[in-house]
Write a protein that holds these residues in place. Structure first.
Motif, PDB file in Angstrom:
ATOM      1  N   MET A   1      31.977  38.768  50.152  1.00 29.14           N
ATOM      2  CA  MET A   1      32.111  39.994  49.618  1.00 29.14           C
ATOM      3  C   MET A   1      32.985  39.851  48.476  1.00 29.14           C
ATOM      4  SD  MET A   1      30.506  41.864  51.758  1.00 29.14           S
ATOM      5  CE  MET A   1      31.042  43.456  52.004  1.00 29.14           C
ATOM      6  N   ARG A   2      32.746  40.906  47.397  1.00 26.37           N
ATOM      7  CA  ARG A   2      33.298  40.876  46.272  1.00 26.37           C
ATOM      8  C   ARG A   2      33.911  42.137  45.804  1.00 26.37           C
ATOM      9  NH1 ARG A   2      32.757  37.268  42.177  1.00 26.37           N
ATOM     10  NH2 ARG A   2      33.322  38.082  40.042  1.00 26.37           N
ATOM     11  N   ALA A   3      34.925  42.202  45.265  1.00 30.49           N
ATOM     12  CA  ALA A   3      35.675  43.642  44.714  1.00 30.49           C
ATOM     13  C   ALA A   3      35.980  43.515  43.369  1.00 30.49           C
ATOM     14  CB  ALA A   3      36.904  43.878  45.318  1.00 30.49           C
ATOM     15  N   VAL A   4      35.648  44.679  42.601  1.00 28.91           N
ATOM     16  CA  VAL A   4      36.227  44.589  41.258  1.00 28.91           C
ATOM     17  C   VAL A   4      37.220  45.646  40.879  1.00 28.91           C
ATOM     18  CG1 VAL A   4      34.168  45.930  40.418  1.00 28.91           C
ATOM     19  CG2 VAL A   4      35.368  44.710  38.787  1.00 28.91           C
ATOM     20  N   LEU A   5      38.450  45.448  40.485  1.00 27.11           N
ATOM     21  CA  LEU A   5      39.497  46.365  39.971  1.00 27.11           C
ATOM     22  C   LEU A   5      39.300  46.976  38.558  1.00 27.11           C
ATOM     23  CD1 LEU A   5      42.042  47.929  40.687  1.00 27.11           C
ATOM     24  CD2 LEU A   5      43.143  45.582  39.928  1.00 27.11           C
ATOM     25  N   LEU A   6      39.222  47.936  38.380  1.00 19.79           N
ATOM     26  CA  LEU A   6      39.283  48.484  37.076  1.00 19.79           C
ATOM     27  C   LEU A   6      40.428  49.491  36.833  1.00 19.79           C
ATOM     28  CD1 LEU A   6      35.671  50.025  36.454  1.00 19.79           C
ATOM     29  CD2 LEU A   6      36.360  47.749  36.395  1.00 19.79           C
ATOM     30  N   ILE A   7      41.288  48.761  36.042  1.00 19.57           N
ATOM     31  CA  ILE A   7      42.664  49.403  35.604  1.00 19.57           C
ATOM     32  C   ILE A   7      42.560  50.413  34.502  1.00 19.57           C
ATOM     33  CG2 ILE A   7      44.974  48.907  34.834  1.00 19.57           C
ATOM     34  CD1 ILE A   7      44.345  45.884  35.923  1.00 19.57           C
TER      35      ILE A   7
ATOM     36  N   ARG B   1      48.149  48.926  37.474  1.00 21.30           N
ATOM     37  CA  ARG B   1      47.913  47.685  37.843  1.00 21.30           C
ATOM     38  C   ARG B   1      48.601  47.014  39.092  1.00 21.30           C
ATOM     39  NH1 ARG B   1      49.546  42.262  36.374  1.00 21.30           N
ATOM     40  NH2 ARG B   1      47.536  40.866  36.776  1.00 21.30           N
ATOM     41  N   ALA B   2      49.844  47.509  39.158  1.00 16.48           N
ATOM     42  CA  ALA B   2      50.572  47.129  40.218  1.00 16.48           C
ATOM     43  C   ALA B   2      49.912  47.406  41.386  1.00 16.48           C
ATOM     44  CB  ALA B   2      52.039  47.773  40.234  1.00 16.48           C
ATOM     45  N   LEU B   3      49.542  48.774  41.632  1.00 20.08           N
ATOM     46  CA  LEU B   3      48.799  49.217  42.943  1.00 20.08           C
ATOM     47  C   LEU B   3      47.519  48.307  42.965  1.00 20.08           C
ATOM     48  CD1 LEU B   3      49.591  53.095  42.283  1.00 20.08           C
ATOM     49  CD2 LEU B   3      50.875  51.427  43.936  1.00 20.08           C
ATOM     50  N   GLY B   4      46.892  48.303  42.100  1.00 17.66           N
ATOM     51  CA  GLY B   4      45.238  47.933  42.139  1.00 17.66           C
ATOM     52  C   GLY B   4      45.567  46.341  42.497  1.00 17.66           C
ATOM     53  N   VAL B   5      46.407  45.587  41.800  1.00 24.50           N
ATOM     54  CA  VAL B   5      46.210  44.131  41.892  1.00 24.50           C
ATOM     55  C   VAL B   5      46.901  43.922  43.583  1.00 24.50           C
ATOM     56  CG1 VAL B   5      47.696  42.244  41.419  1.00 24.50           C
ATOM     57  CG2 VAL B   5      46.711  43.414  39.604  1.00 24.50           C
ATOM     58  N   TYR B   6      47.681  44.750  44.010  1.00 20.81           N
ATOM     59  CA  TYR B   6      48.314  44.543  45.262  1.00 20.81           C
ATOM     60  C   TYR B   6      47.251  44.685  46.462  1.00 20.81           C
ATOM     61  CZ  TYR B   6      51.382  44.668  49.520  1.00 20.81           C
ATOM     62  OH  TYR B   6      51.926  44.483  50.666  1.00 20.81           O
TER      63      TYR B   6
ATOM     64  N   LEU C   1      42.661  41.887  49.526  1.00 20.71           N
ATOM     65  CA  LEU C   1      41.335  41.633  49.963  1.00 20.71           C
ATOM     66  C   LEU C   1      41.006  39.812  49.645  1.00 20.71           C
ATOM     67  CD1 LEU C   1      39.752  44.697  48.233  1.00 20.71           C
ATOM     68  CD2 LEU C   1      39.553  44.255  50.753  1.00 20.71           C
ATOM     69  N   ARG C   2      41.710  39.324  48.646  1.00 18.69           N
ATOM     70  CA  ARG C   2      41.441  38.022  48.241  1.00 18.69           C
ATOM     71  C   ARG C   2      42.108  37.109  49.498  1.00 18.69           C
ATOM     72  NH1 ARG C   2      41.911  34.922  43.253  1.00 18.69           N
ATOM     73  NH2 ARG C   2      43.315  36.530  42.354  1.00 18.69           N
ATOM     74  N   SER C   3      43.336  37.653  50.118  1.00 15.49           N
ATOM     75  CA  SER C   3      43.679  36.688  51.134  1.00 15.49           C
ATOM     76  C   SER C   3      42.937  36.914  52.314  1.00 15.49           C
ATOM     77  CB  SER C   3      45.144  37.246  51.563  1.00 15.49           C
ATOM     78  OG  SER C   3      45.192  38.467  52.057  1.00 15.49           O
ATOM     79  N   ARG C   4      41.987  37.662  52.490  1.00 19.56           N
ATOM     80  CA  ARG C   4      41.049  37.953  53.540  1.00 19.56           C
ATOM     81  C   ARG C   4      39.614  37.460  53.274  1.00 19.56           C
ATOM     82  NH1 ARG C   4      42.326  42.299  57.258  1.00 19.56           N
ATOM     83  NH2 ARG C   4      44.646  42.557  57.083  1.00 19.56           N
ATOM     84  N   GLY C   5      39.432  36.673  51.995  1.00 18.95           N
ATOM     85  CA  GLY C   5      38.600  35.797  51.714  1.00 18.95           C
ATOM     86  C   GLY C   5      37.542  36.491  50.726  1.00 18.95           C
ATOM     87  N   TRP C   6      37.814  37.327  50.367  1.00 19.96           N
ATOM     88  CA  TRP C   6      37.250  38.323  49.188  1.00 19.96           C
ATOM     89  C   TRP C   6      37.157  37.684  47.934  1.00 19.96           C
ATOM     90  CZ3 TRP C   6      35.168  43.779  49.052  1.00 19.96           C
ATOM     91  CH2 TRP C   6      34.951  44.213  50.408  1.00 19.96           C
ATOM     92  N   GLU C   7      36.027  37.548  47.030  1.00 22.66           N
ATOM     93  CA  GLU C   7      36.263  37.204  45.558  1.00 22.66           C
ATOM     94  C   GLU C   7      36.518  38.313  44.709  1.00 22.66           C
ATOM     95  OE1 GLU C   7      32.748  35.358  44.040  1.00 22.66           O
ATOM     96  OE2 GLU C   7      32.265  34.508  46.054  1.00 22.66           O
ATOM     97  N   VAL C   8      37.439  38.352  44.041  1.00 23.99           N
ATOM     98  CA  VAL C   8      37.980  39.547  43.292  1.00 23.99           C
ATOM     99  C   VAL C   8      38.037  39.211  41.805  1.00 23.99           C
ATOM    100  CG1 VAL C   8      39.347  40.065  45.382  1.00 23.99           C
ATOM    101  CG2 VAL C   8      40.391  38.819  43.636  1.00 23.99           C
ATOM    102  N   GLU C   9      38.014  40.392  41.185  1.00 20.09           N
ATOM    103  CA  GLU C   9      37.766  40.352  39.661  1.00 20.09           C
ATOM    104  C   GLU C   9      38.660  41.678  39.083  1.00 20.09           C
ATOM    105  OE1 GLU C   9      33.933  40.245  38.181  1.00 20.09           O
ATOM    106  OE2 GLU C   9      34.570  40.396  36.057  1.00 20.09           O
ATOM    107  N   GLU C  10      39.351  41.388  37.932  1.00 24.82           N
ATOM    108  CA  GLU C  10      40.264  42.499  37.409  1.00 24.82           C
ATOM    109  C   GLU C  10      39.803  42.757  36.042  1.00 24.82           C
ATOM    110  OE1 GLU C  10      44.980  42.685  36.426  1.00 24.82           O
ATOM    111  OE2 GLU C  10      44.177  40.945  37.368  1.00 24.82           O
ATOM    112  N   ARG C  11      39.770  44.132  35.713  1.00 24.19           N
ATOM    113  CA  ARG C  11      39.315  44.194  34.185  1.00 24.19           C
ATOM    114  C   ARG C  11      40.102  45.557  33.774  1.00 24.19           C
ATOM    115  NH1 ARG C  11      34.544  41.775  32.746  1.00 24.19           N
ATOM    116  NH2 ARG C  11      34.568  42.651  30.850  1.00 24.19           N
ATOM    117  N   PHE C  12      40.384  45.775  32.520  1.00 23.24           N
ATOM    118  CA  PHE C  12      40.965  46.594  31.668  1.00 23.24           C
ATOM    119  C   PHE C  12      39.998  47.688  31.436  1.00 23.24           C
ATOM    120  CE2 PHE C  12      44.091  43.232  32.379  1.00 23.24           C
ATOM    121  CZ  PHE C  12      45.147  43.887  32.796  1.00 23.24           C
TER     122      PHE C  12
END
Ligand SMILES: Cc1cc2nc3c(=O)[nH]c(=O)nc-3n(C[C@H](O)[C@H](O)[C@H](O)COP(=O)(O)O)c2cc1C
Length: 221
Positions: A1-7, A18-23, A28-39
């Motif tokens: 599974m994959r999540a994308v964070l838009l800040i 960002r602090a809230l989103g990254v946490y 999710l990453r620690s539960r095996g998800w792939e993650v991506e962050e974008r501004f």
């Protein structure tokens, strides 16, 4: 599974958004998800940026929008993303929104989060919930770990949210209520905030004009 964070904050990596989103993303990453962050503020300035951002969203199973409330609404960059997605997104998905605002009461995020919920409905996406934090400035550019005890309740709420999201569930009501609690007692917040305004006014040599109301209409006689 994959999540994308838009800040969605122009403050970028020093933002509470960002602090809230990254946490959340790290949970999710620690539960095996792939993650991506974008501004978003960077991405919306060019058509290539917007196209890349849309591609990242299309690759994801969960979109997390984390943003500050600006005048009872998500900021312009977030609105731009929503408008662009509305016209161009081709597949279904799921949305979590995390809003933070300056006033101590998290209810100041209500209209921002309603905008996100109605957006999800209009594009046919699943609404995973809207998390709302008041007094976002208390975190002042720190990560939730760096913020220590003052952010304990926020971390707990986001941990609970991650547990639900990782299993593809909606964030439970109790978690949303937990996040919405006052981050500090309102009277302490008000004293600190008033001192900060006074300090800023003094530094700008306008302390004697701090109660001016230049746009107030003249009283009718
Ligand atoms: C242009 C502007 C408009 C704002 N409007 C509101 C508002 O309507 N309600 C509120 O509670 N806070 C408002 N704030 C305060 C921000 O929501 C608050 O500082 C927030 O914690 C910033 O988060 P960030 O660090 O993620 O950017 C506003 C701030 C700015 C700069």
């Amino acid at each position: 599974m994959r999540a994308v964070l838009l800040i969605g904050s122009p403050r970028g990596d020093r933002s509470t958004s960002r602090a809230l989103g990254v946490y959340t993303l790290e949970g999710l990453r620690s539960r095996g998800w792939e993650v991506e962050e974008r501004f978003t503020c960077r991405d919306v300035t060019t058509s290539e940026g917007l196209t890349d951002l849309l591609a990242a969203v299309e690759r994801s199973d969960l979109l997390i929008l984390s943003f500050p409330t600006y005048v009872d609404s998500p900021p312009a960059a977030v609105m731009r993303i929503m408008e662009t997605m509305h016209g161009r997104i081709k597949r279904g998905g799921a949305l979590l929104a995390i809003a933070n605002c300056g006033f101590i009461s998290s209810s100041n995020n209500t209209s921002s989060l309603s905008i996100c919920r109605l957006f999800a409905r209009d594009i046919g996406w699943e609404w995973r919930g809207g998390l709302s934090l008041g007094g976002g400035n208390v975190l002042a550019g720190r990560t939730l770990e760096e913020a220590g005890g003052v952010a304990r309740n926020v971390r707990r709420a986001l941990d609970q949210a991650v547990s639900a999201l990782a299993e593809g569930r909606v964030v439970p009501r109790g978690t949303i209520d937990r996040m919405a609690r006052n981050i500090v007692p309102p009277f302490i917040y008000n004293i600190t905030a008033n001192r900060a305004w006074d300090r800023a006014a003094r530094n700008n040599k306008v302390l004697d004009r701090i109660r001016d109301r230049p746009y107030m209409e003249e009283e009718q006689v």
